[in-house]
Each structure stands twice: as structure tokens, then as C-alpha cells.
Design an enzyme around this catalytic site. Structure first.
Site, PDB file in Angstrom:
ATOM      1  N   HIS A   1      26.586   2.257  -1.016  1.00  0.00           N
ATOM      2  CA  HIS A   1      25.574   2.138  -2.070  1.00  0.00           C
ATOM      3  C   HIS A   1      24.459   3.128  -1.777  1.00  0.00           C
ATOM      4  O   HIS A   1      23.817   3.050  -0.733  1.00  0.00           O
ATOM      5  CB  HIS A   1      25.028   0.700  -2.076  1.00  0.00           C
TER       6      HIS A   1
ATOM      7  N   GLU B   1       6.878  -1.270  -4.511  1.00  0.00           N
ATOM      8  CA  GLU B   1       7.800  -1.098  -5.635  1.00  0.00           C
ATOM      9  C   GLU B   1       7.326  -1.930  -6.827  1.00  0.00           C
ATOM     10  O   GLU B   1       7.370  -3.160  -6.802  1.00  0.00           O
ATOM     11  CB  GLU B   1       9.218  -1.514  -5.236  1.00  0.00           C
TER      12      GLU B   1
ATOM     13  N   HIS C   1      13.141  -8.449  -0.769  1.00  0.00           N
ATOM     14  CA  HIS C   1      13.539  -8.660  -2.152  1.00  0.00           C
ATOM     15  C   HIS C   1      14.992  -8.223  -2.319  1.00  0.00           C
ATOM     16  O   HIS C   1      15.580  -7.619  -1.430  1.00  0.00           O
ATOM     17  CB  HIS C   1      12.629  -7.898  -3.118  1.00  0.00           C
TER      18      HIS C   1
ATOM     19  N   HIS D   1      16.462  -6.012   0.823  1.00  0.00           N
ATOM     20  CA  HIS D   1      15.713  -4.851   1.266  1.00  0.00           C
ATOM     21  C   HIS D   1      14.285  -5.218   1.641  1.00  0.00           C
ATOM     22  O   HIS D   1      13.660  -6.081   1.032  1.00  0.00           O
ATOM     23  CB  HIS D   1      15.681  -3.845   0.102  1.00  0.00           C
TER      24      HIS D   1
ATOM     25  N   HIS E   1       6.953  -5.733  -5.578  1.00  0.00           N
ATOM     26  CA  HIS E   1       7.404  -6.080  -4.235  1.00  0.00           C
ATOM     27  C   HIS E   1       6.617  -5.203  -3.275  1.00  0.00           C
ATOM     28  O   HIS E   1       6.802  -3.988  -3.222  1.00  0.00           O
ATOM     29  CB  HIS E   1       8.909  -5.854  -4.113  1.00  0.00           C
TER      30      HIS E   1
END
Length: 441
Positions: A291, A340, A370, A334, A364
Site C-alpha cells: 500500500h 491531517e 487513526h 497510522h 487527526h
């Protein structure tokens, strides 16, 4: 109106443009002749220091009916809900989510500037170091009023309703799924024909750039040719009291003049507002396994003095194909040294389909964990890994910054849109650990 608009194509180009009603208005061979054509005044607008390297230098020459200095003194006016006081509220590291911000009530007329509300931010425009995030909710045109930001650049993300923007450089529209950037010092007026709502990323430090592509090569992500800059357009209009509103050191000031500020007949340079259609973004992603980090979806970046670290990135999560093998496809869990702030223009964000709504937002903060909610996780680990079009009919975005964001008093209490149950979306994640598990032979 949209059919009458014309644009110049390309990001950061040295453009030249003149209103066709005055052919030859653009001086040839020199920037500041003794007498400009048509009796115009020459004026330079500098977006960088005079001595900035040529590759980074941004400025434009404007040829206007009256110089912009022709106004009465500025006086302080009420700030409304615009603020850079990051100490209004005590710090709060929790995950935050806002339900859709309210549009103006029926019978209430609110223009774009009156509907501007600061949600969070950090830093200080006086030292040119920091960011601010705003939302706007409006339903009326600004009328005989222009605004400019002396503190930094605005990246505007419409979520509902089309913005009809008149700038000193010409006219442009910004519809949902388009963005526009209006840089420091450029005067503009916003008109709307319907209730409108959107998000704004403001940067104090620098200007937005296209990110370097590195091993991706010459093409991909946001291509320069898809950025559009308005062509010259002017109005020669005498008005007894035209208001010029300046945002200066986080405060609003008003000066009055007797004419429209949109009287530039011709201009040339590389410092001009621009727009971009997010549908033109060409995603690059893994096609085998694993990813990629969300940085692979960066549209524009405002770099800091620290290599590889942005004052702010504008990142989108567009419709794209997921084809990885043996991979957890949603965003991974994460914790981040960046802040963010996410918003959604339309559709349903794949990692939180139920609670994250268009016109709302989430924050976040640094090192606050999160990731996908319980429902998304369960589906992701059981669904067959066949090629899948994800985010179809959806456009979410993120303002990511190296600054630690403080939420304003309006953002916490005034808007009354904080979702107190946000944390619950992760509480049903199960313990799946099995100490007796062994790989199949």
C-alpha cells in the site's frame, strides 16, 4: 457566465494577456515605459523577493487604469470568525470529526467573506511561518467589495455551489471538484447564485508548487497543462464607496476608494491565480502488493525549508483501481508526525462510509492514531482480492501539514458540529490474536 470565460493553460508559466477591447495595451520590449499605451499605469506585483532565484521568482506586471495605491487609509473592522489566535482553546489531541457545516439560514444574506470561519491552524503570519484552515458558507454576492490576503495564499476547495470569482487578472469560476488558488496580495470578489460551501487551506510561508515526480518520471499526478489562469478583463467603473478588505496579520482592515479595483487592461508574468479540475488527476498506485503512502496522491505542495517536509500538502483520494495482491487495501492504521485535516466534496469515503459526510471534516493531530473504522476493517480482510474500482463517485481530500494544529473556539464550540461519538467507530474492533496460529504448509 462560464461560456464567456477564457483561460491560459499551464502551471507557473510566464503568461501575457490583454483585454481584446484594447489591442496593443501590453507594452512591448520593456516593462515600465515612460508612457504606457492607452494612458495606463504600470504596476508590479511581486510574490517573491526581487532576488529570489529565477526558477523560483514570481512576479507580474499589471497595466491598469488607476494604480492600486489610490484609496483612503485602512481602518480596522470586525474580524467576524476569522482568527489566528491559536490560544483560544486548550490543546486537545483527540480525533475530531465535524458534521457538515451549516449553510446560511433562509432569509439570511451572507457573502463569501462574511461566511469565512477559521477552524484550526498554527504559526504566525507576521513571521511568514504557518498555516490556517477555514471553511466558508455563503449565499449572497460580495457586491462592491474586494478582498485580498496580505498574510498568504488561499487554496479554495468548493464543496457545494459554484463560485464566480473576479480577480485583478480576469474572471474564473470554481465548481465542486475544482480548486482554485489565489495568491498573497491578489484582490478578488466572489459572487454566488446559490447556497455555497467549501474549504480553504491558507499558507503563510511560501507558494504552492507541483510536487517532484522522482522515479515516476515526466508524467502523472497533476499535469501542468491542466492548470488554467484567467485572461485579462477589466471594468472602468466609478463607484462612490468601493470597499477594499485586507487580511493583515490575522486582522481585517477596510479602505474605501471611488472605483473598481478590477481595472487591469493587460498583464504579463508568472504570478497569477489559477484553477484545476480534480477529475484530471492521474493516480499512480501499486499494482502488485502492499500500500503506497498517501503522498502519492499529492496535487500541490507548499514546501518548507526542511527537505521533503511540507508546510502543507493538498492531497486527494480520487476514483481509482485497487488491484494489489495479498494486501490490506484501505488506509492503514497510522500515527503521523504531520497533522491531517480531511474533507469530503461528494460521495462516501471508503474508510468511514457512514459518519464522514460531504461538507464535514476531520482532524487527526500529530501522533494521534487513526485508520479505518470497524466495518471497513472487517470487509477489507474478508473481501475477495479481485480488481476493484474504489472511491467511485467520491472525492475526498486532505490538508496535511508539518505544523501542529490548534482548533479555534468557533471550531470547538461555535459551529456546534463536533461529533462527540467519533471515537466509537473504532471501539468494536476485535482482538483477533491467536497464539496457536501456524502458517499453512
Amino acid at each position: 457566465m462560464a461560456s464567456e470565460l477564457k483561460y491560459l493553460s499551464g502551471f507557473g508559466n510566464e503568461f501575457q494577456s490583454e483585454d481584446p477591447r484594447c489591442p496593443g495595451a501590453l507594452p512591448q520590449g520593456q516593462n515600465n515605459p515612460q508612457k504606457c499605451p492607452y494612458g495606463l499605469y504600470a504596476e508590479q506585483l511581486s510574490g517573491t523577493a526581487f532576488t529570489a532565484p529565477r526558477s523560483e521568482n514570481q512576479r507580474s506586471w499589471l497595466y491598469r487604469i488607476r494604480p492600486s495605491v489610490l484609496h483612503q487609509p485602512f481602518e480596522k473592522v470586525k474580524n467576524g470568525h476569522v482568527t489566528h489566535d491559536w490560544n483560544e482553546q486548550p490543546p486537545n489531541p483527540n480525533q475530531l470529526r465535524w458534521k457538515p457545516f451549516d449553510l446560511p439560514k433562509a432569509g439570511e444574506k451572507v457573502d463569501w467573506l462574511q461566511g469565512l470561519h477559521t477552524v484550526c491552524g498554527a504559526g504566525d503570519p507576521r513571521t511568514r511561518n504557518g498555516v490556517a484552515i477555514h471553511v466558508y458558507m455563503c449565499n449572497a454576492p460580495m457586491g462592491d467589495k474586494a478582498f485580498y490576503n496580505a498574510d498568504g495564499d488561499f487554496l479554495i476547495v468548493p464543496q457545494q455551489g459554484t463560485l464566480h470569482i473576479t480577480t485583478e487578472f480576469g474572471k474564473m469560476t470554481a465548481e465542486p471538484n475544482e480548486i482554485c488558488v489565489i495568491q498573497q496580495g491578489i484582490r478578488f470578489n466572489v459572487s454566488v447564485l446559490e447556497p455555497s460551501r467549501g474549504y480553504i487551506l491558507e499558507v503563510f510561508d511560501n507558494h504552492f508548487h507541483l510536487p517532484s515526480l522522482g522515479p515516476i518520471g515526466a508524467n502523472g499526478l497533476a499535469n501542468p497543462r491542466d492548470f488554467l489562469t484567467p485572461v485579462a478583463w477589466f471594468e472602468d467603473r466609478d463607484i462612490p464607496e468601493y470597499q477594499i478588505i485586507s487580511k493583515y496579520q490575522g486582522q481585517l482592515f477596510e479602505a474605501v476608494q471611488n472605483h473598481s479595483p478590477f481595472d487591469i487592461v493587460a498583464w504579463h508574468g508568472n504570478y497569477a491565480p489559477y484553477k484545476y479540475d480534480l477529475a484530471n488527476f492521474m493516480p499512480v498506485n501499486a499494482v502488485r502488493f502492499d500500500h503506497c503512502d498517501p503522498s502519492i496522491f499529492t496535487v500541490l505542495t507548499c514546501p518548507s525549508n526542511k527537505p521533503g517536509t511540507a508546510v502543507a500538502d493538498f492531497v486527494i483520494f480520487p476514483p481509482r483501481w485497487a488491484v494489489q495482491e495479498h494486501t490490506f487495501r484501505p488506509p492503514y492504521y497510522h500515527r503521523n508526525c504531520m497533522s491531517e485535516f480531511m474533507g469530503i466534496i461528494y460521495g462516501k469515503y471508503e474508510a468511514k462510509e457512514e459518519g464522514f459526510q460531504p461538507g464535514g471534516a476531520s482532524l487527526h493531530s500529530m501522533m494521534t492514531p487513526h485508520g479505518p473504522d470497524s466495518q471497513c476493517y472487517e470487509g477489507a480482510v474478508t473481501d475477495p482480492l479481485k480488481p476493484t474500482l474504489i472511491a467511485d463517485g467520491t472525492q475526498a481530500f486532505m490538508f496535511e501539514s508539518s505544523f501542529s494544529m490548534a482548533v479555534t473556539k468557533w471550531g470547538f464550540d461555535g459551529c456546534q458540529k463536533i461529533d462527540p461519538a467519533y471515537f466509537k467507530c473504532w471501539q468494536t474492533l476485535k482482538k483477533n490474536f491467536n497464539p496457536h496460529w501456524r502458517p499453512e504448509k
